[in-house]
Write an enzyme that holds these catalytic residues in place. Structure first.
Site, PDB file in Angstrom:
ATOM      1  N   LYS A  45      41.597  41.550  49.399  1.00 27.80           N
ATOM      2  CA  LYS A  45      42.690  42.699  49.982  1.00 27.80           C
ATOM      3  C   LYS A  45      42.257  43.651  50.764  1.00 27.80           C
ATOM      4  O   LYS A  45      42.956  44.356  51.570  1.00 27.80           O
ATOM      5  CB  LYS A  45      43.278  43.373  48.641  1.00 27.80           C
ATOM      6  CG  LYS A  45      42.107  44.155  47.942  1.00 27.80           C
ATOM      7  CD  LYS A  45      42.773  44.683  46.844  1.00 27.80           C
ATOM      8  CE  LYS A  45      41.894  45.581  46.021  1.00 27.80           C
ATOM      9  NZ  LYS A  45      41.830  45.801  44.451  1.00 27.80           N
ATOM     10  N   ARG A 140      43.981  52.825  34.092  1.00 23.62           N
ATOM     11  CA  ARG A 140      45.041  52.165  35.018  1.00 23.62           C
ATOM     12  C   ARG A 140      45.367  51.032  34.427  1.00 23.62           C
ATOM     13  O   ARG A 140      46.098  51.175  33.281  1.00 23.62           O
ATOM     14  CB  ARG A 140      44.135  51.631  36.303  1.00 23.62           C
ATOM     15  CG  ARG A 140      45.160  51.424  37.355  1.00 23.62           C
ATOM     16  CD  ARG A 140      44.520  51.298  38.669  1.00 23.62           C
ATOM     17  NE  ARG A 140      44.069  49.567  38.887  1.00 23.62           N
ATOM     18  CZ  ARG A 140      43.167  49.196  39.568  1.00 23.62           C
ATOM     19  NH1 ARG A 140      43.142  49.744  40.654  1.00 23.62           N
ATOM     20  NH2 ARG A 140      42.979  47.963  39.606  1.00 23.62           N
TER      21      ARG A 140
HETATM   22  C1  LIG Z   1      40.648  45.681  43.970  1.00 25.38           C
HETATM   23  C2  LIG Z   1      40.307  45.242  42.860  1.00 25.38           C
HETATM   24  C3  LIG Z   1      39.014  44.691  42.534  1.00 25.38           C
HETATM   25  C4  LIG Z   1      38.103  44.699  43.748  1.00 25.38           C
HETATM   26  O1  LIG Z   1      37.667  45.780  43.773  1.00 25.38           O
HETATM   27  P1  LIG Z   1      36.286  46.057  44.722  1.00 25.38           P
HETATM   28  O2  LIG Z   1      35.776  47.709  44.326  1.00 25.38           O
HETATM   29  O3  LIG Z   1      36.934  46.051  46.175  1.00 25.38           O
HETATM   30  O4  LIG Z   1      35.076  45.216  44.383  1.00 25.38           O
HETATM   31  C5  LIG Z   1      39.046  44.149  41.477  1.00 25.38           C
HETATM   32  N1  LIG Z   1      39.701  43.894  40.299  1.00 25.38           N
HETATM   33  C6  LIG Z   1      40.869  44.529  40.570  1.00 25.38           C
HETATM   34  C7  LIG Z   1      41.956  44.450  39.306  1.00 25.38           C
HETATM   35  C8  LIG Z   1      41.323  45.265  41.753  1.00 25.38           C
HETATM   36  O5  LIG Z   1      42.404  45.743  41.801  1.00 25.38           O
END
Ligand SMILES: *Cc1c(COP(=O)(O)O)cnc(C)c1O
Length: 371
Positions: A45, A140
């Site tokens: 993403k 969260r």
């Molecule tokens: C964005 C996200 C990740 C990845 O996070 P990074 O810090 O980019 O490695 C993993 N798990 C969830 C639920 C996320 O929303």
């Protein structure tokens, strides 16, 4: 600093993405995790799900391709990437039909949504795997009440015919800034083992978090049963842990997958303090300014429209400071730079997560892939 070869050489701002460096980062992370029995969901993403990047995640050995946005999974599939795909934002009720269609795994924290997913799977004649999220304090997504979490896991296992309980997971270091520690992740292992005892089988996935949890892989302190991480930043940029966490011996990961190149459109000596009655800037803020006398400044054709937070740009050349800007301009202090910067020069910058997200989403930024 570089000089453009011809006037039609490139469109600026130009964002270069080095897919070979990306691939090496994928492999370093996947191999280090693999040595500890941990599978990696490669999270795409951060670069707007660019399919060419997703392809490197896949070729580099990620177990799943993961993102928060279904349209990015759609793009990756259309490009020919096989998956499996994991939706990592707990889904909207309205996206359940597309989720079942596009993703093989998803993360969950609401019983009603899980039930809706099961019903939709039945309609589409599909199976789908779910990971139930535990909130361990970052506040969260995830079940706070762990009894509720166990009930939901048993419900999936015993009552729902179309969903498979793939495992449990957690997320740390996002909203609540909670640091992943061996103790925190042991809480997740305890939850997983209680679920396993209740359902009488081992879970496929015990997903211990994102980039910040990779620190436990790096230091060799990950609790044994954690067997899955979802990693984006530490592959795409690899800057958070090396810069913000200050981890020095992680130089096996390249921090320069991206290079932002922007054009200088004005160079002048100007006062450093605005001249006139100081009121409000273009965004309704009331900033303060330091008077450092007359200083050499450069303007770039690049602004908040392109990357939201221009002050987080990291100039590669010495003696350049990002002062601020507006929608379409970035203002640099170049007084201490020794390169004799001129109008028409192209300056290079490193990115952080925010600037990466915006630049890879901006229509006015040209993306150049280096293969
Ligand atoms: C964005 C996200 C990740 C990845 O996070 P990074 O810090 O980019 O490695 C993993 N798990 C969830 C639920 C996320 O929303």
């Amino acid at each position: 600093m570089t000089k453009p070869q011809t006037t039609t050489d490139a469109c600026y701002p130009l964002l270069e993405m080095d897919l070979k460096k990306l691939r090496r980062n994928v492999e370093e992370v996947v191999n280090r995790c693999g040595a500890m029995g941990i599978n990696v969901a490669g999270v795409i993403k951060g670069c707007n799900g660019l399919p060419e990047a997703a392809e490197q995640f896949k070729l580099g050995g990620c177990a799943q391709i993961a993102t928060s946005r279904l349209e990015q999974i759609e793009d990756a599939k259309a490009y020919g990437i096989e998956g499996p795909f994991m939706l990592i934002r707990v889904p909207m009720l309205t996206e359940i039909p597309r989720m079942v269609q596009l993703a093989n795994y998803s993360l969950h924290s609401e019983r009603s949504v899980i039930d809706a997913a099961d019903a939709e799977c039945s309609r589409q004649g599909k199976k789908h795997k779910v990971v139930v999220m535990a909130d361990l304090g970052d506040l969260r997504e995830g079940f706070w009440d762990k009894e509720e979490l166990f009930d939901v896991c048993l419900h999936i296992e015993n009552d729902l015919n179309n969903l498979e309980l793939a495992g449990v997971g957690t997320n740390l270091g996002c909203y609540g800034s909670v640091k992943p520690t061996p103790e925190k992740l042991s809480e997740l292992v305890d939850i997983a083992e209680r679920v396993e005892a209740a359902i009488g089988r081992k879970l496929e996935i015990i997903s211990g978090g994102a980039t910040s949890s990779f620190t436990l892989v790096h230091f060799g302190t990950m609790p044994k049963r954690i067997n899955h991480l979802r990693i984006g930043e530490n592959i795409l940029l690899a800057r958070d842990l090396q810069t913000d966490w200050g981890i020095k011996d992680m130089d096996y990961l390249a921090m320069d997958v991206y290079t932002l190149k922007a054009a200088v459109i004005e160079v002048k000596d100007k006062p450093s303090h605005p001249v006139g009655e100081i009121f409000m800037d273009a965004f309704g803020n009331f900033p303060t300014y330091t008077d450092r006398g007359i200083r050499r400044r450069a303007l770039l054709a690049l602004g908040k429209v392109d990357l939201a937070d221009i002050c987080r740009l990291l100039p590669r050349a010495e003696g350049i400071e990002v002062l601020g800007g507006s929608s379409d301009h970035t203002i640099l202090d170049i007084e201490d730079n020794k390169d004799n910067i001129q109008v028409g020069d192209i300056l290079e910058f490193d990115l952080n997560y925010t600037t990466m997200v915006f630049l890879t989403n901006s229509k006015s930024v040209t993306l150049k892939l280096i293969r």
